[in-house]
Design a protein around this motif. Structure first.
Motif, PDB file in Angstrom:
ATOM      1  N   ASP A  34      78.204  47.919   4.310  1.00  0.00           N
ATOM      2  CA  ASP A  34      77.771  49.318   4.223  1.00  0.00           C
ATOM      3  C   ASP A  34      76.931  49.543   2.961  1.00  0.00           C
ATOM      4  N   ILE A  35      77.355  48.951   1.849  1.00  0.00           N
ATOM      5  CA  ILE A  35      76.606  49.090   0.602  1.00  0.00           C
ATOM      6  C   ILE A  35      75.242  48.412   0.725  1.00  0.00           C
ATOM      7  N   GLN A  36      75.214  47.240   1.331  1.00  0.00           N
ATOM      8  CA  GLN A  36      73.942  46.547   1.550  1.00  0.00           C
ATOM      9  C   GLN A  36      72.980  47.393   2.378  1.00  0.00           C
ATOM     10  N   GLU A  37      73.509  48.035   3.404  1.00  0.00           N
ATOM     11  CA  GLU A  37      72.672  48.869   4.261  1.00  0.00           C
ATOM     12  C   GLU A  37      72.079  50.031   3.464  1.00  0.00           C
ATOM     13  N   GLU A 233      77.274  59.008  -4.294  1.00  0.00           N
ATOM     14  CA  GLU A 233      77.838  58.422  -3.074  1.00  0.00           C
ATOM     15  C   GLU A 233      77.852  56.894  -3.124  1.00  0.00           C
ATOM     16  N   LEU A 234      76.762  56.291  -3.602  1.00  0.00           N
ATOM     17  CA  LEU A 234      76.728  54.829  -3.715  1.00  0.00           C
ATOM     18  C   LEU A 234      77.764  54.346  -4.709  1.00  0.00           C
ATOM     19  N   TRP A 235      77.872  55.030  -5.844  1.00  0.00           N
ATOM     20  CA  TRP A 235      78.831  54.583  -6.849  1.00  0.00           C
ATOM     21  C   TRP A 235      80.271  54.716  -6.351  1.00  0.00           C
ATOM     22  N   ARG A 236      80.553  55.738  -5.565  1.00  0.00           N
ATOM     23  CA  ARG A 236      81.903  55.878  -4.986  1.00  0.00           C
ATOM     24  C   ARG A 236      82.214  54.693  -4.076  1.00  0.00           C
ATOM     25  N   LYS A 237      81.243  54.210  -3.311  1.00  0.00           N
ATOM     26  CA  LYS A 237      81.453  53.033  -2.466  1.00  0.00           C
ATOM     27  C   LYS A 237      81.675  51.791  -3.327  1.00  0.00           C
TER      28      LYS A 237
END
Length: 276
Positions: A34-37, A233-237
């Protein structure tokens, strides 16, 4: 109701017993994908259990790094990193691997990358950091004694100790100089790079090897930092993924995890001598 992580639309291809046995890895890799996407970059992970395992960067790590990097050859790469540091010779080898296999590299430090872990961070074109993140000084030690102490009090040590301390200091400074001058500080003057190295690699600026260099301090040093707020949002992931690694290492007795979307290798904690 919207779907939340973790989720999947189809049953896994593996047998139920196999999947359940390895479910922690599959769930981590689901979030990793998901992070890669979201970033459009390959994500690899070098995670060490920093509190109790005593795990350090060592001469066996390069084999696992090579496997991770081979699996994402030709792609821009993010390295999620957590380590207290370790051997300089081993760090030098891994820095060479990272530079050769991932010329477009960013280093993500959710919590800590200390000592030679900070040297890894210097390999990247940028470092992703949040409020929880910390780097550290890169000054080497000999048997727990900082080389600066040996060199400043040379009369109290033997000539071999002094020569070794000088070589260790020069090795660390050269490695940092090579990484910065060809990476995130390539557009800076040599004097600026030397000033940054001087602060990182001696006790003149940071008086303890455990000193905390947070994201604002890293920016002040001249490092290229991409700052993330806690509600990003990215940092939360990223923080959720980091928390999964920390929990899974503690639960399963792992000292280290090397992982990507397709590769996963765990290194077990060493049992104390005399135990079975």
């Amino acid at each position: 109701m919207p779907e939340f992580f973790p989720r999947a639309k189809e049953l896994p291809a593996q047998s139920p017993l196999f999947w359940v046995t390895h479910k922690d890895r599959y769930l981590r890799q689901l979030l990793l994908k998901d992070i890669q996407e979201e970033t459009g970059r390959a994500l690899i992970v070098y995670f060490t259990e920093c509190e109790t395992s005593g795990a350090q960067i060592d001469t066996g790590d390069d084999v696992y790094f090579s496997e991770l990097l081979t699996a994402c050859a030709g792609k821009p790469v993010d390295l999620l990193l957590e380590t207290n540091g370790g051997m300089t010779d081993a760090a030098e080898k891994i820095c060479a691997l990272l530079r050769h296999a991932a010329p477009d590299l960013r280093v993500i430090v959710p919590r800590r990358a200390k000592s030679n872990g900070t040297v890894f961070a210097l390999c990247g074109n940028a470092i992703l950091m949040g409020f929880e993140s910390e780097l550290g000084p890169i000054d080497p030690s000999i048997n727990g004694i900082p080389v600066e102490f040996v060199l400043n009090q040379a009369a109290a040590f033997g000539p071999l100790d002094v020569a070794y301390a000088d070589a260790a200091r020069n090795q660390t400074r050269k490695l940092a100089r090579d990484m910065l001058s060809t990476g995130m500080m390539s557009d800076r003057q040599p004097a600026e790079i030397e000033e940054t190295i001087g602060k990182l690699a001696t006790r003149d600026h940071y008086h303890s090897h455990g000193s905390v260099i947070d994201m604002r301090e890293a920016v002040a040093l001249g490092l290229r930092v991409i700052e993330h707020q806690p509600n990003d949002e990215l940092w939360r992931k990223i923080w959720l993924l980091r928390t999964m690694y920390h929990y899974d290492c503690r639960q399963n007795g792992y000292a280290k995890l090397f992982e990507s979307a397709t590769v996963s290798t765990a290194v077990a904690m060493q049992k104390p001598q005399g135990t079975s």
